[in-house]
Design a protein around this motif. Structure first.
Motif, short mmCIF file in Angstrom:
data_model
loop_
_atom_site.label_atom_id
_atom_site.label_comp_id
_atom_site.label_asym_id
_atom_site.label_seq_id
_atom_site.Cartn_x
_atom_site.Cartn_y
_atom_site.Cartn_z
N THR A 192 0.85 -1.18 0.00
CA THR A 192 0.00 0.00 0.00
C THR A 192 0.89 1.23 0.00
O THR A 192 1.71 1.40 0.90
N PRO B 91 1.23 5.38 -0.06
CA PRO B 91 0.55 6.66 0.11
C PRO B 91 0.88 7.61 -1.03
O PRO B 91 1.80 7.38 -1.82
N ALA B 92 0.14 8.70 -1.13
CA ALA B 92 0.39 9.70 -2.17
C ALA B 92 1.70 10.43 -1.87
O ALA B 92 2.08 10.63 -0.71
N SER C 41 3.62 8.52 -6.24
CA SER C 41 2.24 8.22 -6.64
C SER C 41 1.39 9.47 -6.40
O SER C 41 1.57 10.18 -5.40
N ASP C 42 0.48 9.75 -7.32
CA ASP C 42 -0.38 10.93 -7.17
C ASP C 42 -1.58 10.66 -6.29
O ASP C 42 -2.37 11.57 -5.99
N ARG C 43 -1.73 9.40 -5.85
CA ARG C 43 -2.86 9.06 -4.97
C ARG C 43 -2.50 7.81 -4.19
O ARG C 43 -1.63 7.03 -4.61
N PRO C 44 -3.14 7.57 -3.06
CA PRO C 44 -2.90 6.31 -2.34
C PRO C 44 -3.36 5.13 -3.18
O PRO C 44 -4.40 5.19 -3.84
N VAL C 45 -2.59 4.08 -3.17
CA VAL C 45 -2.93 2.93 -4.01
C VAL C 45 -2.38 1.67 -3.37
O VAL C 45 -1.32 1.69 -2.73
#
Length: 516
Positions: A55, A57-58, A178-182
């Motif tokens: 996982t 984070p952004a 990353s530009d968003r949590p994924v």
């Protein structure tokens, strides 16, 4: 430590420890052939592929893949499945160990817990690590300089914390964003040194039929500190093209070797002790498994046991097996796939059945080189010879390895000899040199000589109750070669059959150089 990573905001650290799927493909040490593997640090390499779920984070992230192979080559690492790929990567090689902690605390303060010689009380005092870990540990206390472990009473060092740059397991760090949590399922693929494999053959001679039962064990070795649980295991036979890279990394020293100067006076000890050994005779292995050796007095303290892998056992005799490695083609190479998932243990070896051919035809051949003859009788070397074909009971690729040859005598299996087998393709000739037989002997006699020729005779005797086939290898140019003489490796091969409990002779003429 990650170098050259700069961002507007500090990178967040994500630790990946769990592996959901692993595949290990092992390649033999280049140019090793049929020789034995290096037990301490195997010289081959492996291609390892791991599936992990993380996982992220952004923002900027440092992802730490813990539990990778100790001999990982960071330049070969490929990470797929991240939103924006990988910008940089780093191999964190410093591991938590007694020696690693001492190295990390050089010129830094620790607490020394020891027993007072006079009072017998356990005391603690501050100390500075001035030297170590190789060749002993030198501490500076209020009393001066001294070596750790030389008082004759229990001593141990207490560390305030584990340094941030020490890892419990080998680690690969990568920088990504990353530009968003994924939550991503990623594939980590890399090459690692410190692996190897070999084939170990057990051959059983049937004295009645002359056939040979050939069984092979596939032995894989992992010289690193990281295990791969429930992995898909393959090995590759042959010599793939591989460019030379950095020399294999030696496994980091985990245990301390504490050494002390001998006590008493110089006249008590032999002179050579002081001239040859600056730190003579006294050694002590300190393992993290022991609470009396090294303690970390912080939240991250714990115990890690390090143990040397025992020497590999000899190949066990073949028995009914439920799992045999499956052969596949990999271009012009051969791949052997273990059909079930197995654990490739750290600093360990594993054996899996590889080949089981129970009825291969081999001939017993007595063969000598006439260029090394003498007029006195001597025992004649013999070998087993066959053809790697289906008609002869084989007909499959045979990877290089050592062969132990047994024969049943009065219901007991006895070792007849050992031989080395090189990589053999289908339809190639197979030869297994065994030894020398006192029952079959030979001698070389020079009959005559002129300026242009030499006449020779080879006499053979056979004390066996059956006829034997013999070959005389002549490494010279022959005159008047008969049709049954063939060109072999290193000369002309003269065949001869020696009757049971009988004798035989064969003659040949060597052409001499002109002008002699």
């Amino acid at each position: 430590m990650l170098l050259g990573w700069a961002a507007s905001a500090p990178a967040q650290t994500v630790v990946s420890r769990d592996v959901s799927d692993a595949s290990v493909t092992i390649y033999r040490a280049p140019n090793r052939g049929s020789g034995a593997m290096d037990r301490n640090w195997p010289r081959g390499y492996a291609l390892i592929s791991e599936t992990r779920t993380i996982t992220i984070p952004a923002g900027e992230n440092v992802i730490r893949f813990e539990g990778v192979a100790e001999g990982l080559l960071p330049e070969t690492a490929i990470v797929t499945g991240l939103p924006n790929g990988v910008r940089e990567k780093n191999r964190d090689a410093r591991l938590i160990s007694p020696a690693g902690l001492v190295d990390a605390y050089l010129k830094r303060s620790v607490r020394l817990k020891r027993t007072n010689r006079k009072t017998g009380k356990v005391i603690e005092q501050d100390a500075i690590v001035q030297a170590g870990p190789n060749g002993g540990v030198i501490l500076q206390t209020a009393e001066g300089f001294e070596a750790l472990g030389c008082s004759g009473l229990p001593e141990r060092m207490l560390y305030p914390e584990v340094p941030a740059d020490l890892s419990a397991r080998p680690t690969l760090s990568v920088l990504t964003s990353s530009d968003r949590p994924v939550t991503a399922t990623i594939q980590l693929t890399y090459m690692a040194q410190g692996f190897d494999w070999s084939a170990s053959y057990v051959a059983r001679m049937n004295a009645t039929t002359g056939k040979l039962g050939l069984f092979a064990w596939l032995t894989v070795a992992n010289g690193g500190v990281q295990s791969f649980k429930d992995a898909r295991l393959q090995v590759v036979a042959g010599q793939p093209r591989k460019e030379r890279n950095a020399p294999p990394l030696a496994p980091p020293r985990s245990a301390l070797q504490l050494q002390c100067w001998p006590m008493d006076i110089t006249s008590t000890h032999p002179k050579y002790v002081f001239t040859r050994l600056p730190w003579p005779q006294f050694e002590e292995e300190v393992m993290m498994e022991s609470a009396d050796s090294i303690v970390v007095t912080a939240q991250r303290r714990g115990r890690v046991a390090y143990a040397m892998a025992p020497p590999p056992p000899p190949p066990p005799p073949p028995a009914p097996v439920a799992m045999v490695a499956q052969q596949e083609d990999l271009g012009d190479l051969k791949l052997y796939r273990v059909p079930e998932r197995v654990t490739v243990s750290a600093q360990g070896q594993k054996q899996v059945a590889m080949i089981d051919q129970s009825d291969a035809a081999f001939d017993r051949i007595y063969s000598v080189n006439a260029g090394m003859g003498q007029p006195d009788y001597r025992a004649m070397p013999f070998l087993l010879r066959g053809k790697n074909s289906k008609e002869k009971g084989l007909g499959l690729p045979l990877p290089a390895g050592a062969v132990a040859i047994f024969e049943t005598v009065e219901e007991h299996e006895l070792l007849v000899g050992n031989a080395d087998l090189s990589d053999l393709a289908v339809d190639e000739r197979v030869e297994l040199p065994i030894g020398q037989s006192a029952d079959v002997q030979w001698r070389l006699i020079k009959v005559s000589e002129t300026k242009k020729r030499q006449d020779w005779r080879v006499d053979l005797t056979n004390a066996r109750p059956v006829p034997v086939k013999a070959e005389i290898l002549v490494p010279y140019d022959l005159i008047e070669r008969s049709p049954d003489i063939e060109r072999g490796r290193g000369g002309w091969v003269l065949p001869v059959t020696v009757p049971e409990n009988g004798t035989a002779s064969i003659t040949y003429v060597v052409r001499l150089e002109r002008g002699r």
